[in-house]
Design a protein around this motif. Structure first.
Motif, PDB file in Angstrom:
ATOM      1  N   ILE A   1      10.713   4.809   1.842  1.00 42.00           N
ATOM      2  CA  ILE A   1      10.085   4.418   1.821  1.00 42.00           C
ATOM      3  C   ILE A   1       9.209   3.091   1.046  1.00 42.00           C
ATOM      4  O   ILE A   1       9.769   1.729   1.859  1.00 42.00           O
ATOM      5  N   PHE A   2      10.146   2.879  -0.159  1.00 41.06           N
ATOM      6  CA  PHE A   2      10.340   1.886  -0.919  1.00 41.06           C
ATOM      7  C   PHE A   2      11.388   0.686  -0.470  1.00 41.06           C
ATOM      8  O   PHE A   2      10.783  -0.958  -0.492  1.00 41.06           O
ATOM      9  N   GLU A   3      12.513   1.013   0.317  1.00 41.75           N
ATOM     10  CA  GLU A   3      13.009  -0.217   1.097  1.00 41.75           C
ATOM     11  C   GLU A   3      12.219  -1.018   1.754  1.00 41.75           C
ATOM     12  O   GLU A   3      12.197  -2.052   2.060  1.00 41.75           O
ATOM     13  N   ASP A   4      11.148   0.229   2.898  1.00 37.93           N
ATOM     14  CA  ASP A   4      11.022  -1.123   4.041  1.00 37.93           C
ATOM     15  C   ASP A   4       9.334  -1.913   3.138  1.00 37.93           C
ATOM     16  O   ASP A   4       8.983  -2.507   3.959  1.00 37.93           O
ATOM     17  N   VAL A   5       8.659  -1.316   2.454  1.00 36.77           N
ATOM     18  CA  VAL A   5       7.690  -1.817   1.727  1.00 36.77           C
ATOM     19  C   VAL A   5       8.217  -3.211   1.189  1.00 36.77           C
ATOM     20  O   VAL A   5       7.853  -4.270   0.790  1.00 36.77           O
ATOM     21  N   VAL A   6       9.751  -3.240   0.175  1.00 41.20           N
ATOM     22  CA  VAL A   6      10.148  -4.608  -0.210  1.00 41.20           C
ATOM     23  C   VAL A   6      10.245  -5.535   0.884  1.00 41.20           C
ATOM     24  O   VAL A   6      10.018  -6.986   0.043  1.00 41.20           O
ATOM     25  N   SER A   7      10.870  -4.905   2.013  1.00 38.46           N
ATOM     26  CA  SER A   7      11.226  -6.189   2.709  1.00 38.46           C
ATOM     27  C   SER A   7      10.381  -6.724   2.673  1.00 38.46           C
ATOM     28  O   SER A   7      10.486  -7.978   4.096  1.00 38.46           O
TER      29      SER A   7
ATOM     30  N   VAL B   1      -7.981 -10.434  -9.978  1.00 42.44           N
ATOM     31  CA  VAL B   1      -6.934 -10.720  -9.473  1.00 42.44           C
ATOM     32  C   VAL B   1      -7.060  -9.118  -8.614  1.00 42.44           C
ATOM     33  O   VAL B   1      -7.275  -8.453  -8.097  1.00 42.44           O
ATOM     34  N   CYS B   2      -5.573 -10.012  -7.118  1.00 43.64           N
ATOM     35  CA  CYS B   2      -5.602  -9.015  -6.197  1.00 43.64           C
ATOM     36  C   CYS B   2      -4.291  -8.776  -6.288  1.00 43.64           C
ATOM     37  O   CYS B   2      -3.294  -9.724  -5.630  1.00 43.64           O
ATOM     38  N   PRO B   3      -3.926  -7.123  -6.684  1.00 43.98           N
ATOM     39  CA  PRO B   3      -1.976  -6.773  -6.694  1.00 43.98           C
ATOM     40  C   PRO B   3      -1.958  -6.591  -5.264  1.00 43.98           C
ATOM     41  O   PRO B   3      -2.941  -6.055  -4.330  1.00 43.98           O
ATOM     42  N   GLY B   4      -0.905  -6.719  -4.811  1.00 38.32           N
ATOM     43  CA  GLY B   4       0.187  -5.912  -3.395  1.00 38.32           C
ATOM     44  C   GLY B   4       0.057  -4.803  -4.188  1.00 38.32           C
ATOM     45  O   GLY B   4      -0.511  -4.164  -5.096  1.00 38.32           O
ATOM     46  N   SER B   5       1.631  -4.283  -3.095  1.00 38.60           N
ATOM     47  CA  SER B   5       1.365  -2.888  -3.871  1.00 38.60           C
ATOM     48  C   SER B   5       2.449  -2.748  -5.074  1.00 38.60           C
ATOM     49  O   SER B   5       3.239  -3.310  -5.041  1.00 38.60           O
ATOM     50  N   VAL B   6       2.263  -1.382  -5.355  1.00 36.90           N
ATOM     51  CA  VAL B   6       1.614  -1.699  -6.895  1.00 36.90           C
ATOM     52  C   VAL B   6       2.449  -0.256  -7.446  1.00 36.90           C
ATOM     53  O   VAL B   6       2.298   0.715  -7.314  1.00 36.90           O
ATOM     54  N   ARG B   7       3.992  -0.505  -8.255  1.00 38.04           N
ATOM     55  CA  ARG B   7       4.846   0.904  -8.301  1.00 38.04           C
ATOM     56  C   ARG B   7       4.029   1.829  -9.489  1.00 38.04           C
ATOM     57  O   ARG B   7       4.524   2.298 -10.637  1.00 38.04           O
TER      58      ARG B   7
ATOM     59  N   VAL C   1       5.268  -4.860  -6.642  1.00 36.18           N
ATOM     60  CA  VAL C   1       4.207  -5.581  -7.918  1.00 36.18           C
ATOM     61  C   VAL C   1       4.742  -3.916  -9.098  1.00 36.18           C
ATOM     62  O   VAL C   1       4.608  -3.177  -8.977  1.00 36.18           O
ATOM     63  N   SER C   2       4.649  -4.623 -11.075  1.00 36.76           N
ATOM     64  CA  SER C   2       4.462  -3.552 -11.910  1.00 36.76           C
ATOM     65  C   SER C   2       3.008  -3.483 -12.280  1.00 36.76           C
ATOM     66  O   SER C   2       2.768  -4.571 -11.748  1.00 36.76           O
ATOM     67  N   PRO C   3       2.657  -2.540 -12.645  1.00 33.30           N
ATOM     68  CA  PRO C   3       1.654  -2.325 -13.332  1.00 33.30           C
ATOM     69  C   PRO C   3       1.069  -3.350 -14.645  1.00 33.30           C
ATOM     70  O   PRO C   3       0.419  -3.963 -14.708  1.00 33.30           O
TER      71      PRO C   3
END
Length: 262
Positions: A201-207, A181-187, A215-217
């Motif tokens: 920072i999250f606004e920049d990440v999700v863009s 499994v290859c996750p992206g950025s996980v909160r 992605v959630s755990p």
């Protein structure tokens, strides 16, 4: 009253070992596998992180210590809980660019993220082969598929993909499956310190993500649960991005370049 129907994933009573069980993704995995009826054992460097988790066994050891890994596997086998499923979830990195990677950084990240996974996987897979089968799921990263920073971590995670494919090809005849499994950025809480420094920072990440969210755990846990289950009996050597569409294409390029030209 009628008996409860079996869980559709077919993991009831299966012994599962999850490394990095006390972390953000690990906790979601423990909940997911326990919810599917599995007998879950957890491993982490610090036993305190697993104290309140619904685990059959709590193992505290360092993945970089090969003997400690082998001893932990022997302890589980002695307790009648030899893993039928191994989830290699433990990992570590810091935000580094290539100019910040020296010998110390490189060796630390390879040791924890790649060699450590080998240390625990080898004895588990050997035992699985003797028993006639099992499933291994490695938690790698989108960094294994493309460059998103963290060069040493990326190299280690790409190594996990190659190692999983080797197990899939060479141990398939023993009934062993291995997938990634290859996750992206996980909160997870790992982001908290960066969020405290930069609330935007999250606004920049999700863009960068077509789904418009991190992605959630639980997203990662659910994909892992599927790959570990009999529902994926015909799947081995596969690499599954759980990344909100990040590796499908470059959303920022579409918005900033293509749409701007219209």
């Amino acid at each position: 009253m009628p008996d409860n129907p079996p869980h559709p994933l077919g993991l009831a009573g299966r012994h599962v070992l999850i490394t990095g069980a006390g972390g953000g993704i690990g906790r979601a995995m423990v909940a997911a596998f326990a919810g599917a009826g599995a007998m879950v054992s957890g491993a982490d460097r610090d036993a305190a992180t697993m104290a309140e988790l619904p685990l059959a066994h709590r193992l505290a050891f360092d993945l970089t210590d090969a003997k400690a890994c082998a001893d932990a596997c022997a302890d589980l086998a002695g307790a009648g809980a030899a893993p039928e499923v191994l989830v290699n979830n433990a990992g570590f990195t810091r935000a580094e660019t290539i100019g910040q990677v020296d010998e110390t950084v490189w060796e630390r990240e390879i040791a924890i993220n790649l060699t450590g996974a080998f240390h625990i996987t080898r004895p588990v897979v050997e035992a699985m082969a003797k028993r006639g089968g099992g499933a291994v799921v490695f938690v790698a990263s989108v960094n294994a598929l493309g460059h998103y920073g963290n060069p040493a971590y990326s190299a280690a995670k790409a190594g996990l993909v190659a190692y999983a494919k080797a197990i899939a090809v060479e141990m398939g005849e023993k009934g062993i499956r291995a997938n990634v499994v290859c996750p992206g950025s996980v909160r997870t809480p790992a982001w908290d310190h960066r969020l405290a420094k930069d609330p935007a920072i999250f606004e920049d990440v999700v863009s960068h993500y077509p789904l418009g969210r991190m992605v959630s755990p639980e997203d990662v846990a659910n994909a892992t649960l599927f790959l570990a289950s009999p529902l994926a009996a015909g799947v081995t050597g596969a690499v599954l991005p759980v990344d909100g569409g990040l590796t499908a294409g470059n959303l920022r390029f579409v918005r900033d370049i293509i749409e701007r030209r219209k």
